[in-house]
Design a protein around this motif. Structure first.
Motif, mmCIF file in Angstrom:
data_model
loop_
_atom_site.group_PDB
_atom_site.id
_atom_site.type_symbol
_atom_site.label_atom_id
_atom_site.label_comp_id
_atom_site.label_asym_id
_atom_site.label_seq_id
_atom_site.Cartn_x
_atom_site.Cartn_y
_atom_site.Cartn_z
ATOM 1 N N GLU A 379 37.748 -17.794 -27.671
ATOM 2 C CA GLU A 379 37.307 -18.905 -26.900
ATOM 3 C C GLU A 379 36.867 -18.271 -25.703
ATOM 4 N N TYR A 381 35.843 -15.329 -24.717
ATOM 5 C CA TYR A 381 35.014 -14.208 -24.689
ATOM 6 C C TYR A 381 33.218 -14.847 -24.235
ATOM 7 N N THR A 382 32.914 -14.365 -23.080
ATOM 8 C CA THR A 382 31.735 -15.051 -22.678
ATOM 9 C C THR A 382 30.765 -14.004 -22.376
ATOM 10 N N ASP A 384 27.557 -12.602 -20.520
ATOM 11 C CA ASP A 384 26.579 -12.812 -19.428
ATOM 12 C C ASP A 384 25.948 -11.606 -18.733
ATOM 13 N N VAL A 391 30.115 -9.177 -19.717
ATOM 14 C CA VAL A 391 30.951 -10.023 -20.616
ATOM 15 C C VAL A 391 32.064 -10.412 -19.679
ATOM 16 N N ASN A 394 36.884 -15.931 -20.193
ATOM 17 C CA ASN A 394 36.803 -17.190 -19.399
ATOM 18 C C ASN A 394 38.485 -18.160 -19.462
ATOM 19 N N ASN A 474 33.954 -16.993 -12.812
ATOM 20 C CA ASN A 474 32.794 -17.710 -13.807
ATOM 21 C C ASN A 474 31.845 -17.506 -13.008
#
Ligand code: ATP
Length: 496
Positions: A379, A381-382, A384, A391, A394, A474
């Protein structure tokens, strides 16, 4: 998943067990940050179950006590629970490749007129299926076939099935039982009499102690006993990173209630547990609740209200879901079975029901702690592209392994003593990192990759006016706050 697994290793969340010996299939070690993350999830569960359990339907807090039972119990436990006789997954072997598959994990493309039905692992993507159909010289058009689970096909049809790793039909054997419990021996002599098992679930330790807990504490039915600990299953096909491993951790609570109230409590716990997973950071859109079909019910659930699973959309199940937790109505199966096998009376005399004597029913929310850790990581792992790390993780502040990092801008001069002083003060309250080496961009990148929500940077302005820079993970937004307000700032943010 490949990127997630690689980040987990690179940053010290999860390593293959016995890595320097090439690993051991189905076993994993939790590194410095993985351990912190797992502890955060574990502690939150314990708090929500045992320290501050929810308010029940009658407006009063429910009663739940904790337990830490032994991993190895008297082997009769597992005869009574049905694990020695029944805890096995039907398996099919491939005579050609010697590979072994769980029967319920294979899907078959059937077509009434065809005499060759290819089988696939359940998670095989459609484009992979099409490629293989082509290779097998079959029409690559999925609309010509029906997807059927292997469990649904009669044995007579097995001759038509092309196993997942071969080219010709007829190599799959009939399904055979395969016991999932790890065996060991207690004492010096290894014989049938000294055979014991590593527990395949934490639940049975709770049932064995039902009477001890009743006799030694002030609980009254309805009440719960909660336990977190290791469980072991010799899974035939461990896979998907830590999702299905052979050694894992469970968080289980057995809720003992009158049979007539089982439905109310199952609904209650289903809602509570779904809220828990959302509170620790899983988004609504990635969670579903799924009732079990009649043919997948466990032996203990056949008579009762059944089981509902809370499932999560993992990258390897997407667009489908994988089980995170099951909320089962175990009826009075376990206590009754232990009463029969042990000869001990386990019925409850209920003073609030005119001294009715009954074996309580059980509602069991059984969750995987390590599987939960995987859900949190997936969930969080974002990707960017706009930041140097490419990455970030979050995590909610409460789950993040490190709540903040303290970064002196320059490693050698007077920034370091101020940073060290702040670090020593904050670490009394929060897990924080003091990171002195490398340029500031690299340090931010590392903190992004391990999911640290806040970075405090000490620079020349700190010396001049007593302020520090806060960088929020973030948004990467930066603001200046007073050095002596940092602890208060963090305390406020951790409440979210
Ligand atoms: P499955 O059908 O996936 O084998 P299960 O229904 O047998 O799982 P339970 O016996 O209900 O699982 O166990 C409760 C929880 O323990 C599961 O929801 C899952 O989160 C976790 N769990 C079970 N088996 C494993 C495993 N091999 N590795 C990691 N976690 C597991």
């Amino acid at each position: 998943m490949k990127d997630i697994v690689s980040l987990c290793k690179r940053r010290g969340f999860i390593f293959p067990a016995s890595d320097i010996y090439g690993g051991l299939n189905g076993f994993w070690d939790y590194g410095p940050l993985g351990t912190e993350l797992k502890n955060n999830l574990r502690d939150r569960w314990w708090k929500d179950m045992v320290t501050t359990p929810p308010i029940g339907p009658d407006g009063a807090p429910v009663q739940i006590v904790g337990l830490d039972s032994s991993i190895i119990q008297n082997p009769k436990t597992w005869v009574a629970s049905g694990h020695v006789g029944g805890f096995s997954d039907p398996m099919v072997d491939c005579k050609e490749t010697k590979k072994r598959y769980r029967q319920d994990h294979l899907v078959v493309l059937t077509a009434e007129k065809a005499d060759r039905w290819p089988a696939f692992h359940e998670e095989t993507e459609d484009d992979e299926i099409l490629k293989r159909l082509k290779k097998l010289g079959m029409p690559s058009d999925l609309s010509l076939f029906e997807k059927t689970n292997l469990t649904k096909l009669p044995i007579e049809d097995y001759a038509k099935i092309i196993g997942p790793d071969v080219k010709e039909p007829g190599t799959l054997t009939e399904p055979k039982e395969f016991n999932l419990m790890f065996e060991t021996y207690t004492g010096a002599i290894q014989s049938e009499d000294s055979k014991a098992y590593l527990r395949p679930e934490t639940a049975q330790g709770i049932f064995l102690n039902f009477k001890n807990v009743l006799d030694s504490s002030r609980v009254k039915v309805p009440f719960g006993i909660a336990q977190i600990g290791k469980a072991f299953r010799n899974e035939v096909t461990p896979r998907n990173f830590i999702f299905r491993s052979r050694e894992f951790e469970q968080m289980e609570m057995e809720w003992f209630c009158h049979g007539g109230e089982a439905k109310m409590w199952q609904d209650f716990w289903l809602e509570e547990r779904a809220n828990f997973w959302k509170a620790v950071g899983l988004s609504d859109g990635n969670i579903i609740i799924r009732g079990h079909d009649a043919d997948e019910l466990a032996h203990y659930a056949k008579e009762g209200l059944g089981t509902s699973d809370i499932e999560y959309k993992f990258p390897f199940t997407d667009p489908g879901y994988g089980e995170l937790e099951g909320i089962a109505h175990r009826c009075d199966f376990d206590l009754k079975a232990h009463e029969e096998h042990s000869g001990q009376k386990l019925a409850y005399l209920d003073p609030s029901r005119d001294n009715e004597r009954y074996i309580p029913h059980v509602i069991e929310p059984a969750a995987g702690l390590t599987r939960g850790v995987l859900a949190l990581i997936c969930e969080a792992y974002t990707v960017d592209e706009n930041r140097p790390s490419g990455v970030y993780l979050n995590f909610t502040p409460a789950m993040a392994p490190k709540k903040a990092a303290i970064l002196p801008l320059i490693g050698k001069d007077e920034h370091v003593p101020i940073a060290t002083k702040l670090y020593l003060e904050l670490r009394e309250e929060f897990p924080v990192d003091l990171d002195i080496k490398q340029n500031i961009g690299k340090r931010y990148a590392r903190q992004d990759e391990i999911g640290t929500p806040y970075c405090f940077t000490i620079d020349n302005d700190t010396i001049a006016d007593g302020t520090v820079t806060v960088r929020e993970r973030n948004t990467m937004a930066q603001e200046r706050i007073s050095l002596d307000k940092v602890a208060e700032y963090l305390r406020e943010k951790m409440k979210v």
